[in-house]
Design a protein around this motif. Structure first.
Motif, PDB file in Angstrom:
ATOM      1  N   GLU A  72      39.998  26.753  44.994  1.00 25.44           N
ATOM      2  CA  GLU A  72      39.668  25.325  45.072  1.00 25.44           C
ATOM      3  C   GLU A  72      39.974  24.706  46.440  1.00 25.44           C
TER       4      GLU A  72
ATOM      5  N   PHE B 206      36.400  39.790  38.554  1.00 25.55           N
ATOM      6  CA  PHE B 206      36.840  38.517  39.138  1.00 25.55           C
ATOM      7  C   PHE B 206      37.308  37.525  38.069  1.00 25.55           C
TER       8      PHE B 206
ATOM      9  N   SER C  48      26.815  25.928  41.853  1.00 25.18           N
ATOM     10  CA  SER C  48      25.478  25.336  42.048  1.00 25.18           C
ATOM     11  C   SER C  48      25.369  23.985  41.344  1.00 25.18           C
TER      12      SER C  48
ATOM     13  N   GLU D 123      41.852  29.995  35.241  1.00 26.26           N
ATOM     14  CA  GLU D 123      42.476  28.851  34.542  1.00 26.26           C
ATOM     15  C   GLU D 123      42.225  28.942  33.035  1.00 26.26           C
TER      16      GLU D 123
ATOM     17  N   ALA E 192      34.078  27.771  38.144  1.00 29.85           N
ATOM     18  CA  ALA E 192      33.058  26.754  37.867  1.00 29.85           C
ATOM     19  C   ALA E 192      31.771  27.121  38.605  1.00 29.85           C
TER      20      ALA E 192
ATOM     21  N   ALA F 134      29.983  32.446  35.674  1.00 31.82           N
ATOM     22  CA  ALA F 134      30.441  31.132  36.151  1.00 31.82           C
ATOM     23  C   ALA F 134      30.306  30.105  35.024  1.00 31.82           C
ATOM     24  N   VAL F 135      31.271  29.207  34.994  1.00 34.74           N
ATOM     25  CA  VAL F 135      31.327  28.198  33.915  1.00 34.74           C
ATOM     26  C   VAL F 135      30.430  27.020  34.298  1.00 34.74           C
TER      27      VAL F 135
HETATM   28  N1  CO8 Z   1      28.985  29.670  40.520  1.00 36.37           N
HETATM   29  C1  CO8 Z   1      27.671  29.990  40.474  1.00 36.37           C
HETATM   30  N2  CO8 Z   1      27.187  31.208  40.811  1.00 36.37           N
HETATM   31  C2  CO8 Z   1      28.083  32.146  41.194  1.00 36.37           C
HETATM   32  C3  CO8 Z   1      29.456  31.890  41.236  1.00 36.37           C
HETATM   33  C4  CO8 Z   1      29.913  30.582  40.889  1.00 36.37           C
HETATM   34  N3  CO8 Z   1      31.212  30.250  40.889  1.00 36.37           N
HETATM   35  N4  CO8 Z   1      30.082  33.010  41.666  1.00 36.37           N
HETATM   36  C5  CO8 Z   1      29.145  33.931  41.851  1.00 36.37           C
HETATM   37  N5  CO8 Z   1      27.909  33.416  41.576  1.00 36.37           N
HETATM   38  C6  CO8 Z   1      26.624  34.097  41.655  1.00 36.37           C
HETATM   39  C7  CO8 Z   1      26.161  34.265  43.080  1.00 36.37           C
HETATM   40  O1  CO8 Z   1      25.514  33.079  43.543  1.00 36.37           O
HETATM   41  C8  CO8 Z   1      25.230  35.436  42.971  1.00 36.37           C
HETATM   42  O2  CO8 Z   1      24.004  34.999  42.441  1.00 36.37           O
HETATM   43  P1  CO8 Z   1      22.619  35.603  43.047  1.00 36.37           P
HETATM   44  O3  CO8 Z   1      22.671  37.074  42.744  1.00 36.37           O
HETATM   45  O4  CO8 Z   1      21.571  34.863  42.273  1.00 36.37           O
HETATM   46  O5  CO8 Z   1      22.636  35.311  44.494  1.00 36.37           O
HETATM   47  C9  CO8 Z   1      25.894  36.301  41.888  1.00 36.37           C
HETATM   48  O6  CO8 Z   1      26.763  35.433  41.177  1.00 36.37           O
HETATM   49  C10 CO8 Z   1      26.713  37.433  42.465  1.00 36.37           C
HETATM   50  O7  CO8 Z   1      27.635  36.879  43.378  1.00 36.37           O
HETATM   51  P2  CO8 Z   1      27.780  37.419  44.897  1.00 36.37           P
HETATM   52  O8  CO8 Z   1      26.480  37.972  45.383  1.00 36.37           O
HETATM   53  O9  CO8 Z   1      28.411  36.330  45.696  1.00 36.37           O
HETATM   54  O10 CO8 Z   1      28.775  38.623  44.661  1.00 36.37           O
HETATM   55  P3  CO8 Z   1      29.867  39.173  45.697  1.00 36.37           P
HETATM   56  O11 CO8 Z   1      30.383  40.437  45.131  1.00 36.37           O
HETATM   57  O12 CO8 Z   1      29.296  39.214  47.073  1.00 36.37           O
HETATM   58  O13 CO8 Z   1      31.028  38.064  45.690  1.00 36.37           O
HETATM   59  C11 CO8 Z   1      32.584  36.539  44.680  1.00 36.37           C
HETATM   60  C12 CO8 Z   1      31.740  37.808  44.519  1.00 36.37           C
HETATM   61  C13 CO8 Z   1      33.665  36.794  45.735  1.00 36.37           C
HETATM   62  C14 CO8 Z   1      33.210  36.207  43.352  1.00 36.37           C
HETATM   63  C15 CO8 Z   1      31.676  35.398  45.174  1.00 36.37           C
HETATM   64  O14 CO8 Z   1      30.541  35.347  44.309  1.00 36.37           O
HETATM   65  C16 CO8 Z   1      32.325  34.052  45.159  1.00 36.37           C
HETATM   66  O15 CO8 Z   1      33.124  33.749  46.030  1.00 36.37           O
HETATM   67  N6  CO8 Z   1      31.947  33.205  44.201  1.00 36.37           N
HETATM   68  C17 CO8 Z   1      32.390  31.814  44.145  1.00 36.37           C
HETATM   69  C18 CO8 Z   1      33.798  31.710  43.607  1.00 36.37           C
HETATM   70  C19 CO8 Z   1      34.173  30.269  43.561  1.00 36.37           C
HETATM   71  O16 CO8 Z   1      34.371  29.620  44.573  1.00 36.37           O
HETATM   72  N7  CO8 Z   1      34.244  29.704  42.344  1.00 36.37           N
HETATM   73  C20 CO8 Z   1      34.496  28.285  42.120  1.00 36.37           C
HETATM   74  C21 CO8 Z   1      35.974  28.096  42.015  1.00 36.37           C
HETATM   75  S1  CO8 Z   1      36.390  26.412  41.959  1.00 36.37           S
HETATM   76  C22 CO8 Z   1      36.584  26.122  40.315  1.00 36.37           C
HETATM   77  O17 CO8 Z   1      36.426  26.954  39.469  1.00 36.37           O
HETATM   78  C23 CO8 Z   1      36.940  24.687  40.045  1.00 36.37           C
HETATM   79  C24 CO8 Z   1      37.290  24.425  38.599  1.00 36.37           C
HETATM   80  C25 CO8 Z   1      37.194  22.957  38.335  1.00 36.37           C
HETATM   81  C26 CO8 Z   1      36.987  22.681  36.846  1.00 36.37           C
HETATM   82  C27 CO8 Z   1      35.538  22.768  36.493  1.00 36.37           C
HETATM   83  C28 CO8 Z   1      35.318  22.985  35.043  1.00 36.37           C
HETATM   84  C29 CO8 Z   1      34.105  23.828  34.725  1.00 36.37           C
END
Ligand code: CO8
Length: 244
Positions: free
Chosen positions: A135, A108, A70, A115, A67, A28-29
């Motif tokens: 988003e 993923f 957290s 982006e 992104a 994650a970024v």
């Molecule tokens: N941010 C922080 N931590 C993350 C993120 C994230 N985006 N994605 C995954 N993690 C962490 C989880 O919290 C978890 O940590 P821990 O083991 O400590 O609990 C670890 O990675 C593994 O993730 P999961 O247990 O959730 O793994 P799964 O296989 O169950 O699920 C998914 C994988 C489907 C990818 C799920 O993790 C997920 O949905 N993640 C969030 C995706 C998301 O919504 N990303 C944000 C998109 S919005 C965006 O990028 C806006 C851009 C705006 C510009 C910003 C510039 C930087």
């Protein structure tokens, strides 16, 4: 260049590698990674030893899950958030790199992850990759350029579906709609990216730079202006060759 915590930067035989390196958080970024990417990209632009760069994710689960959620809501105010984004326009910095950029996507590629990959010129993905812009599901719009970059190579109907539904799509569908260039088995991902980089590097570096400028800048111009620009770039390349 500073010590990096959240990325790895390496160079090998003309290829620069940027590895997004937070595998436990699916790369994650976060703010630190943004800052480190912003610091490293100029060195790719300016280093004559670098001909092509490959961006990839550490670990075996993700290119980047977007992104760091957290950190959402941790900026003191929206105005400060906007100021930071304006001062360090990471996506603009990516798009300003004149050299060919390849995204090697394994797993993923969501939100800011896909982006970032869309700021690259070529996207090669493993067959188990998943793509999406979640988003809207978070009450946001794509702000790492996705609403503008994606329609430049994916038909608008597909873009709208991906943005409006916030659903993930698999590698085959991503290939079908033109979001990615190639799909390969996971264990061949880096080999294929390296092979593509070497194939590109076998061509003239100045010609590549002009070609990238023509393709990227031309997309924002009417055809007549684009054709003029192509002529100017071709002439500049020829005169540079004569004088060197
Ligand atoms: N941010 C922080 N931590 C993350 C993120 C994230 N985006 N994605 C995954 N993690 C962490 C989880 O919290 C978890 O940590 P821990 O083991 O400590 O609990 C670890 O990675 C593994 O993730 P999961 O247990 O959730 O793994 P799964 O296989 O169950 O699920 C998914 C994988 C489907 C990818 C799920 O993790 C997920 O949905 N993640 C969030 C995706 C998301 O919504 N990303 C944000 C998109 S919005 C965006 O990028 C806006 C851009 C705006 C510009 C910003 C510039 C930087």
């Amino acid at each position: 260049m500073g010590d990096f915590e959240n990325i790895i930067f390496e160079k090998d035989g003309g290829i620069a590698y940027i590895t997004l390196n937070r595998p436990k958080a699916l790369n994650a970024v976060n703010t630190r990674m943004r800052d480190e990417l912003y610091e490293v990209l100029p060195s790719i632009k300016d280093d004559p030893d670098v001909k092509v760069a490959i961006v990839k994710g550490a670990g075996d689960r993700a290119f980047s899950a977007g992104a760091d959620i957290s950190e959402f809501g941790t900026v003191p105010s929206m105005a400060i958030g906007r100021e930071i984004r304006w001062e360090r326009d990471l996506w603009g910095m990516f798009l300003s790199v004149q050299k060919p950029l390849i995204a090697a996507i394994g797993g993923f590629a969501l939100g800011a992850g896909i982006e970032m990959a869309m700021c690259c010129d070529i996207r090669i993905a493993s067959d188990d990759s998943q793509f999406g812009l979640p988003e809207a599901n978070l009450g946001m719009v794509p702000t790492a350029g996705g609403s503008q970059t994606m329609p430049r190579f994916v038909l608008k109907g597909w873009v709208s579906e991906i943005v409006f539904t916030a659903d993930r799509i698999d590698a085959q569908k991503a290939l079908h709609i033109g979001l990615i260039n190639q799909v390969v088995p996971r264990d061949q991902l880096l080999n294929k990216a390296n092979e593509t980089a070497r194939r590109i590097m076998s061509n003239d570096a100045n010609a590549l730079e002009c070609a990238k400028a023509a393709i990227v800048r031309g997309l924002d111009m009417p055809l007549s202006q684009g054709l003029e620009m192509e002529q100017r770039l071709a002439a500049a390349l020829t005169s540079e060759r004569k004088t060197s």
